[in-house]
Structures are given as structure tokens and as C-alpha cells.
Design a protein around this motif. Structure first.
Motif, mmCIF file in Angstrom:
data_model
loop_
_atom_site.group_PDB
_atom_site.id
_atom_site.type_symbol
_atom_site.label_atom_id
_atom_site.label_comp_id
_atom_site.label_asym_id
_atom_site.label_seq_id
_atom_site.Cartn_x
_atom_site.Cartn_y
_atom_site.Cartn_z
ATOM 1 N N HIS A 17 0.843 -1.208 0.000
ATOM 2 C CA HIS A 17 0.000 0.000 0.000
ATOM 3 C C HIS A 17 0.875 1.255 0.000
ATOM 4 O O HIS A 17 0.580 2.232 -0.698
ATOM 5 C CB HIS A 17 -0.882 0.044 1.258
ATOM 6 C CG HIS A 17 -2.291 -0.441 1.037
ATOM 7 N ND1 HIS A 17 -3.138 0.099 0.110
ATOM 8 C CD2 HIS A 17 -3.008 -1.422 1.663
ATOM 9 C CE1 HIS A 17 -4.322 -0.518 0.157
ATOM 10 N NE2 HIS A 17 -4.261 -1.456 1.088
ATOM 11 N N VAL A 68 0.564 4.137 -2.791
ATOM 12 C CA VAL A 68 0.151 5.512 -2.491
ATOM 13 C C VAL A 68 1.200 6.492 -3.014
ATOM 14 O O VAL A 68 0.878 7.534 -3.580
ATOM 15 C CB VAL A 68 -0.070 5.705 -0.972
ATOM 16 C CG1 VAL A 68 -0.256 7.181 -0.640
ATOM 17 C CG2 VAL A 68 -1.277 4.913 -0.500
ATOM 18 N N VAL A 99 0.851 6.930 -6.740
ATOM 19 C CA VAL A 99 -0.304 7.792 -7.046
ATOM 20 C C VAL A 99 0.088 9.255 -6.827
ATOM 21 O O VAL A 99 -0.185 10.123 -7.672
ATOM 22 C CB VAL A 99 -1.514 7.413 -6.154
ATOM 23 C CG1 VAL A 99 -2.624 8.454 -6.269
ATOM 24 C CG2 VAL A 99 -2.044 6.034 -6.531
ATOM 25 N N THR A 147 -11.003 12.854 -4.374
ATOM 26 C CA THR A 147 -11.103 11.405 -4.307
ATOM 27 C C THR A 147 -12.244 10.986 -3.390
ATOM 28 O O THR A 147 -12.547 11.659 -2.408
ATOM 29 C CB THR A 147 -9.765 10.778 -3.840
ATOM 30 O OG1 THR A 147 -9.905 9.360 -3.815
ATOM 31 C CG2 THR A 147 -9.351 11.249 -2.455
ATOM 32 N N THR A 160 -13.098 7.885 -1.047
ATOM 33 C CA THR A 160 -12.231 6.840 -0.519
ATOM 34 C C THR A 160 -12.967 5.511 -0.376
ATOM 35 O O THR A 160 -14.190 5.441 -0.421
ATOM 36 C CB THR A 160 -11.649 7.233 0.850
ATOM 37 O OG1 THR A 160 -12.711 7.289 1.789
ATOM 38 C CG2 THR A 160 -10.951 8.560 0.782
ATOM 39 N N SER A 207 -7.017 0.865 2.610
ATOM 40 C CA SER A 207 -6.899 1.954 1.641
ATOM 41 C C SER A 207 -7.532 3.243 2.136
ATOM 42 O O SER A 207 -7.258 4.312 1.602
ATOM 43 C CB SER A 207 -7.540 1.533 0.330
ATOM 44 O OG SER A 207 -8.774 0.915 0.594
ATOM 45 N N LEU A 233 -5.589 6.428 2.775
ATOM 46 C CA LEU A 233 -5.153 7.313 1.690
ATOM 47 C C LEU A 233 -5.382 8.773 2.051
ATOM 48 O O LEU A 233 -4.536 9.627 1.824
ATOM 49 C CB LEU A 233 -5.921 6.972 0.408
ATOM 50 C CG LEU A 233 -5.532 7.769 -0.818
ATOM 51 C CD1 LEU A 233 -4.296 7.149 -1.453
ATOM 52 C CD2 LEU A 233 -6.670 7.827 -1.832
ATOM 53 N N TYR A 237 -9.223 4.979 -4.894
ATOM 54 C CA TYR A 237 -8.123 4.080 -4.552
ATOM 55 C C TYR A 237 -8.749 3.052 -3.615
ATOM 56 O O TYR A 237 -9.045 3.364 -2.467
ATOM 57 C CB TYR A 237 -7.020 4.884 -3.878
ATOM 58 C CG TYR A 237 -5.834 4.086 -3.378
ATOM 59 C CD1 TYR A 237 -4.718 3.869 -4.182
ATOM 60 C CD2 TYR A 237 -5.825 3.557 -2.086
ATOM 61 C CE1 TYR A 237 -3.628 3.154 -3.710
ATOM 62 C CE2 TYR A 237 -4.740 2.845 -1.611
ATOM 63 C CZ TYR A 237 -3.642 2.644 -2.430
ATOM 64 O OH TYR A 237 -2.570 1.933 -1.961
ATOM 65 N N ILE A 264 -8.284 2.885 -8.997
ATOM 66 C CA ILE A 264 -7.120 2.053 -8.733
ATOM 67 C C ILE A 264 -7.544 1.024 -7.701
ATOM 68 O O ILE A 264 -8.140 1.374 -6.677
ATOM 69 C CB ILE A 264 -5.954 2.916 -8.223
ATOM 70 C CG1 ILE A 264 -5.512 3.806 -9.382
ATOM 71 C CG2 ILE A 264 -4.800 2.054 -7.720
ATOM 72 C CD1 ILE A 264 -4.608 4.899 -9.007
ATOM 73 N N CYS A 265 -7.282 -0.240 -7.995
ATOM 74 C CA CYS A 265 -7.744 -1.296 -7.093
ATOM 75 C C CYS A 265 -6.550 -2.107 -6.598
ATOM 76 O O CYS A 265 -5.766 -2.630 -7.386
ATOM 77 C CB CYS A 265 -8.739 -2.193 -7.825
ATOM 78 S SG CYS A 265 -9.234 -3.604 -6.848
ATOM 79 N N ILE A 298 -0.274 3.888 -14.126
ATOM 80 C CA ILE A 298 -1.188 4.770 -13.377
ATOM 81 C C ILE A 298 -1.264 6.133 -14.068
ATOM 82 O O ILE A 298 -2.330 6.711 -14.255
ATOM 83 C CB ILE A 298 -0.714 4.945 -11.910
ATOM 84 C CG1 ILE A 298 -0.800 3.613 -11.158
ATOM 85 C CG2 ILE A 298 -1.536 6.006 -11.194
ATOM 86 C CD1 ILE A 298 -0.103 3.628 -9.795
#
Ligand SMILES: Cc1ncc(C[n+]2csc(CCOP(=O)(O)OP(=O)(O)O)c2C)c(N)n1
Ligand code: SF4
Lengths: 358, 250
Positions: free
Chosen positions: B26, B30, B33, B48, B50, B55, B58, B93, B120-121, B193
């Protein structure tokens, strides 16, 4: 005709659902997200055409879960946004409503009640009083709930729903029922009468020239969450102090006051008139804000009235709030039925007379 | 004269320390990103929605406006944000449980509609935050706290190949799977990305990157062992690559 209107100059005869949709347009609703369910589908149908024509946002959402979350997303940017739905489908939105209350997202939800529980049926009912005022979301939160009693009020309270939602940053429900949604009445559309609320202090617009903003409900530390929930309740208190609405009818000298909300109040008023002609001192009380509930006003009336009769198209939901308000000072009786149609004027009169005898 | 060769991206909040477990991918994801947001100048117009899971952190790390969506609903909220403010840059994310289990409806419909947002997964084959239970991507045979003898077909059915599904939809402009197990793969992940972000900036439709990621804590592995598992087990089933690219599609 009605399908294409925005601001007709004259009074128009219009169905409740179209009236609500058109009022939302006039209130400046920038985004509509929805999933069909009777008896409110006309709202989404109207919005699909009108929003595109006006170049505003419209999405046929894949579910009510998605629809309410789309509304949350749009509102988090400060936009005026709404969805509309009914009963079993609003059940799907409860998680989001709790989040939105906690994140102080000013969404508007139009709830046009049908029969329940479960799939129920599409006949008029007021069975979602609890769903709207108590809700099924988790935690300590309150929504603002407005209940119109006729089609003109569907318009006026739709305006007000957008205003209150943004003024207090609190999710706001317009709670109508299938009868109001499907009924045609003459209506005047005035201009949106409220000031525009400045959202620039909190809305998500991108962290340009300022720190990033976060609309969250998650607080890992207990004392932070405590302070936050307390601040929410300070806000709810303010809403209660400033925004309670109700209608009183011949309550001054009334021995018995009939309490009802929404469309049923029309029959209650007729029943009061019948009783007055018979020389009976009967009055009526109608909460317009169901949350906050006009408890103080009912408490005041319980000093003069000897009895209350609450009537609802459900098995007794608002009656609990009336009993809390009256707090045992005088008896609070109930007349109801779960679903199907209005409670007839004659039945209300008969019950009033029976209550006066016992 | 000294030249700076490494710095914390501007899109990372300065006052925060990662709370991810040591060795968790993770942290790398991050950062990638954040670097892409920096390099494409997106920080100031990004919003974003969340995900709930590891995640969710983030929003503690990124200097970006954020709304916290309920578990699985990130792409519904992202849809609302983008429709209300089409000029903003909108991304999610999400964990694989968030994206492909509880939120599968919202995720696939956002792709189907061709929402001009980027998702984004993080696929770590488990529900990390809740303690390593079986999720939609848990591999056959994998032991988790709710598959004590390993994932079998009889009780659990098949794992989902997320990117292959998302690539199928007409609304998807770009769908790719990457991994973070080696430096070249990390570099490739960043490029991917960035490409997904650029597709949104060009208004091409839904863009999607699945990142094969480690959860050393719940896998009960060292970070090295965890990356070895990504290579030998996950990449066998979840093959990295670009599955849809609207620009090269004939
Ligand atoms: C509606 C709902 N159900 C369950 C949970 C509990 N929960 C929190 S995170 C999570 C799993 C997240 O897993 P994943 O999306 O794979 O992300 P990861 O933690 O692995 O990064 C669950 C089940 C929740 N918060 N909300
Ligand atoms: S639980 Fe797993 S996914 Fe979550 S931070 Fe720890 S290692 Fe990463």
C-alpha cells in the motif's frame, strides 16, 4: 404540458410528483440521480428530460445504493443534488444517510411512501414515519424531515428542503405519500424564495491555495468522535429552535385535538368541521417538520386540551412522539390503519365522538 | 552544486507517517499515485472518494480533497463528483474487497457508463483491515481466517479476475494489471497509473489499474516472501498486462 414546465406564470393543475420535480428544478437542483419505484417514478422521468435540456447532471443509477451515494458525491462539492424514492428502496439508503449526516453533506431525498413492510404494495401509506424520523442508519444522528399536506406544499417544502439542507449542512427528507405523489391540484410556482447558501468554506473543489479538505465520519480516537457527535447535536438543537413548523386549526378552545400529518390532515380538518357544526369543541394539529418534531407546541396544548387523538395511515408511529411531548399529562389515543387509502372523515368523526364519551 | 534526486511528493501530506504495516505494498502504491498527481499537476484539481479498508488511510496521506464513501460505494460517489464538477480530476483508490465484492455493482456500472474517472484497485487477495478473511480475489487453496483449510470450490466458488471483467465493458477506455514485486515492475506500475490518469484528462472514459499487492501481516510472511508469493502464485492467475486500451483498439 406538465412534463415541460419550469415556471408557468399561472396557476396550473399538476400531479404531486411533477410538482416536486419542477420545484427542484426551480430550486436550482444541479444533479439528479435515481432508480425507479412506484409511486414516485414520475419524478425521475421528469428529471431525465428536464435536466438534460438544462444541461444539468442526470444519472439513471443502477440501484438506490448507488443513487444516494452519487448524490453524496455531488453534494460533497457543494452542489445542490437530490434523489427520490420510496419505502423499501429507501431502506437501501440508510447506511449512506448515516454517513451523510455525520459528514454533514446537504443532500435532499424525496420519499414518497407506499405500503409495507417488505415489498408491500403501491397504495398510500404513512408507514415510513419511523424510517424517515428515526431511520435505520447506525449511530447518533438526526435528519431534517418535512411533510407536505397538499400539492402546493410539495412545491414550497421542496424549496425549503434544499434551503435547510444547505443552511445546516444536514440531509433533508421531503416525506410525501403515494396519494400526494399521484394527486392533481392547482399549484403556483413562485421563484425560489431563499438566499443561496455559501458553501465555499467546506465544499470539495480541489486543494488549490488552501489545505486539502476531508469529509469524513471515521474518527479513530474516542474523544474526537465524542466532541464531533456533540457538535452535531448542538446543530440539531439549533434546527429545533429555529425551524419547527406546524399548523394549528381551532385548537384554542378545543377539548380534544386530533393530530395527523401529511395528506391525512385534509380529512382531519373536514372531520373537525363536522364536529364543530355539531357543537363539539374539536381542534386539529399538524406537524409539518416531523424532525425536529413540534414537541414544545404539543406540550403547551396539553395544558388546555383534555385529550389527543392521533391518526395515521400506519399502525401508530407518530403517536409515540406525541405521547413523549404530552408526557402523560392527558390521554393520547390512536386511530389508524396500515395501508390502502385515507381514513374516512366519518370514521374520524365516529372515533372523536367515541373518545369524548369514554 | 547539489541536485535533489529524491523528495517527498508535494501531493503527500507532510505531517503524516504511514500507518500501513511494515513491508505492505500500500505504501508504495500511495507514493506512486502521489508522484503521478505531482507530475501531471493534478493535486489542486483532484477529488477522491475513498474506500473502506486499509486503503481508507489514503486520505491521511494525500494532500487532496476527499470524501469518505461507505464500504464499496466509492465509484458511485466519484460519479456524483464528476457529474457535478466535470472540470475536476476524480479518482478512487480501493481495496479489492471494496471494489469487487461489496462494491462490485457500483464499480462495474461506473465502468459500463464510461464515467470519466480513474479507479485504482489494490488486489491483495484478502480483506486486510478486518484481519485477513477470504475475499473475492482469494486464490484457490489460499488459507485465510475464513478459509481455514484453503479456498475450495465447494464452499467458496471461484476468485474474480477483476481487470478482465472491467476490460470487457464498452465504457472502459483503459484497463491494466500491474505488480509491485520488482523495481522494473514498480516503474511500469507508475507509468500505467499515469496513463490511466491521462486518459481521464483527455476525457476518454473509465480508466482502471489493478495493482497486485502484498499483505505480509495477514499472509503471515516477510515482505520478501510476500513478493515471492505475488510472483509465483498471484501473477500466475492474475496475469499483468494491458487488457484494454481504447487508443490501440481497432
Ligand atoms: C458495510 C460494511 N461492511 C463491512 C465493513 C467492515 N470492513 C472494513 S474494511 C473491510 C475489508 C476491506 O478489504 P479490502 O477492500 O480488500 O481492503 P484492504 O483492507 O485489504 O486494503 C471490511 C469488511 C464495513 N466497514 N462496512
Ligand atoms: S493489514 Fe495488510 S493490507 Fe493492511 S496495512 Fe497491513 S499489510 Fe497492508
Amino acid at each position: 404540458m406538465t412534463e415541460t414546465m419550469t415556471k408557468p406564470e399561472e396557476k396550473v393543475l399538476i400531479k404531486g410528483n411533477y410538482a416536486i420535480a419542477n420545484a427542484a428544478i426551480l430550486a436550482g437542483c444541479e444533479c439528479y440521480f435515481g432508480y425507479p419505484i412506484t409511486p414516485q417514478s414520475e419524478i425521475g422521468e421528469f428529471m431525465s428530460g428536464k435536466m438534460q435540456e438544462l444541461n444539468r447532471a442526470y444519472v439513471s443509477a443502477e440501484s438506490e445504493l448507488a443513487a444516494i451515494n452519487m448524490v453524496m458525491g455531488a453534494c460533497s462539492t457543494g452542489a445542490k443534488a437530490m434523489t427520490s424514492s420510496s419505502s423499501c428502496a429507501i431502506a437501501l439508503m440508510q447506511e449512506a444517510l448515516s454517513y451523510a449526516a455525520s459528514q454533514e453533506i446537504p443532500l435532499v431525498l424525496i420519499s414518497v411512501m407506499r405500503g409495507g413492510p417488505g415489498l408491500g404494495n403501491i397504495y398510500p401509506s404513512q408507514g415510513d414515519y419511523n424510517q424517515a424520523t428515526i431511520g435505520g442508519g447506525n449511530g447518533d444522528y438526526k435528519l431534517t424531515v418535512l411533510a407536505p399536506g397538499n400539492v402546493q406544499e410539495c412545491v414550497d417544502l421542496t424549496y425549503k428542503a434544499f434551503y435547510l439542507a444547505h443552511k445546516y449542512r444536514n440531509p433533508t427528507i421531503l416525506l410525501a405519500d403515494g396519494l400526494l405523489g399521484q394527486m392533481m391540484e392547482p399549484v403556483t410556482f413562485k421563484d425560489y424564495p431563499y438566499p443561496e447558501i455559501d458553501n465555499s468554506g467546506w465544499a470539495l473543489t480541489g486543494a488549490k491555495g488552501r489545505e486539502r479538505r476531508l469529509l469524513r465520519s471515521y474518527a479513530p480516537l474516542a474523544d474526537v468522535q465524542c466532541d464531533f457527535v456533540r457538535s452535531l447535536f448542538d446543530k440539531y438543537k439549533k434546527i429545533e429552535e429555529n425551524e419547527v413548523m406546524y399548523e394549528e386549526y381551532l385548537t384554542d378552545d378545543a377539548d380534544l385535538i386530533v393530530v395527523s400529518f401529511g395528506s391525512l390532515s385534509r380529512n382531519v380538518k373536514s372531520a373537525v368541521n363536522v364536529c364543530r357544526e355539531k357543537g363539539l369543541k374539536i381542534g386539529a394539529f399538524r406537524p409539518i417538520t416531523l424532525s425536529p418534531f413540534p414537541s414544545k407546541e404539543l406540550s403547551r396544548l396539553s395544558n388546555s386540551a383534555k385529550k389527543f387523538l392521533v391518526t395515521e395511515i400506519n399502525m401508530g408511529q407518530m403517536v409515540k412522539d406525541v405521547r413523549l411531548a404530552v408526557n402523560g399529562k392527558v390521554p393520547v389515543e390512536f386511530l389508524g390503519k396500515p395501508v390502502g387509502s385515507m381514513i374516512d372523515v366519518e370514521d374520524i368523526v365516529t372515533e372523536i365522538e367515541r373518545q369524548l364519551e369514554v | 552544486m547539489a541536485t535533489q534526486v529524491f523528495k517527498v511528493p508535494d501531493s503527500i501530506r507532510k505531517d503524516m507517517r504511514y500507518g500501513f504495516c511494515p513491508g505492505c505494498d500500500h505504501g508504495v502504491a500511495v507514493r506512486l499515485v502521489a508522484e503521478c498527481l505531482d507530475e501531471l499537476n493534478l493535486k489542486e484539481k483532484a477529488i477522491t472518494a475513498t474506500s473502506i479498508g486499509c486503503s481508507v488511510c489514503l486520505y491521511d496521506y494525500l494532500e487532496v480533497d476527499a470524501v469518505e464513501a461507505p464500504h464499496g460505494r466509492a465509484l458511485a460517489q466519484a460519479t456524483g463528483i464528476k457529474r457535478a464538477r466535470p472540470d475536476k480530476f476524480v479518482f478512487t483508490y480501493q481495496g479489492d474487497g471494496d471494489f469487487a465484492s461489496i462494491g462490485w455493482g457500483e464499480s462495474s456500472h461506473a465502468a459500463l457508463r464510461g464515467e470519466n474517472v480513474t479507479a485504482i484497485c489494490i488486489n491483495n487477495t484478502t480483506y486486510g483491515m478486518t484481519g485477513g478473511q477470504l475475499g473475492p480475489t482469494t486464490l484457490l487453496g489460499q488459507v485465510t481466517t475464513t478459509s481455514p483449510t484453503g479456498r475450495n470450490l465447494e464452499y467458496y466458488g471461484y476468485p474474480i479476475k477483476i481487470t478482465e471483467h472491467i476490460a470487457m465493458y464498452d465504457g472502459t477506455a483503459f484497463a491494466a494489471r500491474v505488480s509491485l514485486d520488482t523495481v522494473p515492475n514498480i516503474n511500469n506500475a507508475k507509468k500505467t497509473i499515469k496513463k490511466a490518469f491521462e486518459y481521464q484528462m483527455e476525457g476518454l472514459g473509465f480508466s482502471f489499474v489493478e495493482i497486485l499487492s502484498t499483505c505480509p501481516t495477514n499472509w503471515r510472511m516477510t515482505p520478501q516472501e510476500a513478493h515471492e508469493r505475488v510472483r509465483t502464485q498471484m501473477m500466475e492467475i492474475y496475469k499483468p498486462g494491458v487488457y484494454k486500451d481504447i487508443k490501440t483498439l481497432k
